[in-house]
Design an enzyme around this catalytic site. Structure first.
Site, PDB file in Angstrom:
ATOM      1  N   GLU A 157       4.354  11.215  -9.265  1.00 50.08           N
ATOM      2  CA  GLU A 157       5.481  11.303 -10.189  1.00 50.08           C
ATOM      3  C   GLU A 157       4.888  11.421 -11.582  1.00 50.08           C
ATOM      4  O   GLU A 157       4.329  10.459 -12.118  1.00 50.08           O
ATOM      5  CB  GLU A 157       6.391  10.073 -10.101  1.00 50.08           C
TER       6      GLU A 157
ATOM      7  N   GLY B   1      -2.624  12.956 -13.607  1.00 49.19           N
ATOM      8  CA  GLY B   1      -2.263  13.310 -12.242  1.00 49.19           C
ATOM      9  C   GLY B   1      -3.049  14.504 -11.724  1.00 49.19           C
ATOM     10  O   GLY B   1      -3.459  14.538 -10.548  1.00 49.19           O
TER      11      GLY B   1
ATOM     12  N   GLY C  96       2.486   8.579 -13.752  1.00 56.58           N
ATOM     13  CA  GLY C  96       1.859   8.650 -15.063  1.00 56.58           C
ATOM     14  C   GLY C  96       1.889  10.070 -15.603  1.00 56.58           C
ATOM     15  O   GLY C  96       2.713  10.898 -15.194  1.00 56.58           O
TER      16      GLY C  96
ATOM     17  N   CYS D 186      10.199   9.005 -18.108  1.00 52.17           N
ATOM     18  CA  CYS D 186      10.046  10.439 -17.840  1.00 52.17           C
ATOM     19  C   CYS D 186      11.338  11.115 -17.441  1.00 52.17           C
ATOM     20  O   CYS D 186      11.425  12.344 -17.443  1.00 52.17           O
ATOM     21  CB  CYS D 186       8.980  10.653 -16.767  1.00 52.17           C
TER      22      CYS D 186
END
Length: 493
Positions: free
Chosen positions: A257, A240, A235, A291
């Site tokens: 990630e 994070g 996310g 991403c």
């Protein structure tokens, strides 16, 4: 309309906090009702996982492999209806929902069924020790053993409710961990189908648990539970960082990630058609909600105008529309709020001095419902602009020129400096006709992965980011390592 239940301890459980609507981004219809768990139910799920860990971690690798393979069989059997559900939840075009969502989910379960059988022990060279205060002279043998971490909370992203959870759940289970899965609130129904497949495959009670909710409290409970040993999160960088802070208090292991702002360096000798095809995936693949996309183009001045012309021409053939209709390339983004966010970045770019070479206007599809964003190309950008520095997570590409004159290296230093001037470092890309230069530049980029004249990924290569793009590596056997602890066993010979 079916109201989805939670999956806790091998049973389907009514949510304590009711249900909420899952909305189809393409037409704003209601896809289904997702369950809203209470904090107590999340704690129940984590407790169930902890209770199941001892038994599951001691099962034979062949048994774990068989469960994963049988789950993949069920996913394959239900391929079409589950792909239709994924399309409805995410707004992904049919081809993407089939091949890149459910299809990748199946392949990842197959891969980690094999992964469960990979060796977890490695003998180390013996060491001869002389007599001393610690005892007599001896030969010490050593064994490196990978052990499961324990209970893993898997918090997954909304852009791919099949590939992303499968990439966490399958290797975690293969290594002997148990899991609590907390899917994204926008499209959680597909993840419950994955739980159905594992239930049918004979996963013991508590090995897999799925909790859900639109409330932040659900995710917080899944992270801070004392039963949880590790958190695997995909996310935004901001979320994070908050998760990492919580994990740090009790030393929970992490696999993160996070965001990306992929740099795509295009040198003057590049195959521009190949570069355009690669960069163009930002517009077409998940409507830029990925991403790893090459969203930040750094183009040599010698090919700058030609590249923009080719990108503009490429965009002109991209059909924006209903993902269920054949020929649609660009579907909607996930929600009205995200559509507004992406559009605000386009307006911000214009105010910052960027030129809109293509797009910028909201497309009207059908009766006007749905969360559609026009694929947009922002050019004449500079590295200090927010649209260049921040992750937009939509079908928007920014182009920054570099000159490379007078430095004797064809602009390598300038291009690398621009690419590395970022908080992110997930995937970057280099296009050049000179393979030696392309690989030389790739080694200098501060990114977890670099594509040389391709956007393709080797699915056995380690995946993860530098800087604020994440912590740790997964994919292939690296995922098995990520969900394990390394233990050493030493003995006297």
């Amino acid at each position: 309309m079916t109201a989805q239940r939670l999956y806790i301890g091998g049973e389907w459980v009514e949510p304590a906090a009711g249900h909420y609507e899952v909305v189809n981004p393409a037409d704003e219809s209601v896809v289904g009702l997702a369950p809203e768990a209470s904090r107590a139910q999340v704690e129940d799920a984590a407790r169930a996982a902890a209770q199941a860990f001892e038994g599951w971690s001691r099962t034979a690798p062949e048994e774990r492999a068989a469960v994963l393979d049988r789950a993949a069989d069920t996913m394959q059997r239900e391929y079409e209806p589950w792909a239709a559900l994924a399309r409805a939840e995410t707004g992904a075009p049919t081809g993407i929902a089939r091949a890149m969502q459910v299809g990748v989910g199946v392949s990842r379960f197959r891969r980690y069924a094999k992964g469960a059988l990979e060796p977890v022990e490695r003998g180390l060279p013996p060491q001869v020790t002389a007599a001393g205060p610690m005892g007599r002279a001896s030969i010490l043998g050593a064994l490196e053993v990978r052990q499961p971490v324990g209970v893993v909370t898997c918090i997954t992203s909304y852009n791919n409710p099949w590939a992303n959870p499968a990439g966490k759940v399958a290797p975690a289970l293969a290594m002997g961990n148990t899991v609590v899965v907390k899917p994204a609130p926008q499209d959680p129904l597909s993840v419950f189908k994955m739980a159905e497949a594992l239930h049918e495959a004979g996963a013991p009670a508590g090995v897999v648990n799925v909790v859900c909710g639109a409330s932040v409290e659900v995710g917080e409970a899944a992270v801070d539970s004392p039963y949880v040993d590790m958190v695997s999160f995909t996310g935004s960088t901001g979320v994070g960082q908050r998760i990492a802070e919580v994990c740090g208090r009790s030393m929970k292991r992490q696999l993160m990630e996070l965001g990306g702002k992929g740099a795509a360096i295009v040198f003057e000798d590049a195959d521009l058609d190949a570069a355009v095809m690669g960069i163009g995936t930002t517009f077409s693949f998940y409507s830029g909600q990925i991403c790893t996309a090459p969203t930040r183009v750094i183009a040599h001045r010698a090919v700058y105008e030609q590249l923009i012309e080719k990108l503009t021409g490429y965009l002109a053939f991209m059909k924006v529309g209903d993902p269920a209709v054949a020929g649609t390339v660009v579907g909607p983004v996930i929600s009205a709020a995200h559509r507004d966010r992406v559009e605000s970045y386009v307006e911000l770019g214009r105010k910052e001095g960027a030129r809109i070479a293509y797009g910028g206007e909201r497309p009207v599809v059908g009766d006007g419902r749905g969360f559609y964003v026009a694929p947009t190309l922002l050019v004449d950008c500079t590295n200090d602009m927010r649209v260049v520095r921040e992750e937009i997570f939509g079908p928007v590409v920014v182009v920054v020129p570099f000159d490379g004159d007078g430095d004797g290296d064809g602009g390598e230093d300038e291009a690398v400096a621009l690419a590395n001037d970022s908080d992110f470092g997930l995937l970057s890309y280099v296009w050049s006709g000179d393979a030696a230069r392309a690989f030389r530049v790739a080694r200098r980029l501060r990114a977890g992965g670099v594509g040389v004249n391709t956007i393709g990924r080797n699915m056995e290569a380690p995946f993860g980011g530098f800087k604020r793009s994440g912590v740790g590596r997964d994919v292939g056997s690296y995922a098995l390592h990520a969900y394990s602890e390394t233990q050493s066993i030493v003995w006297a010979g």
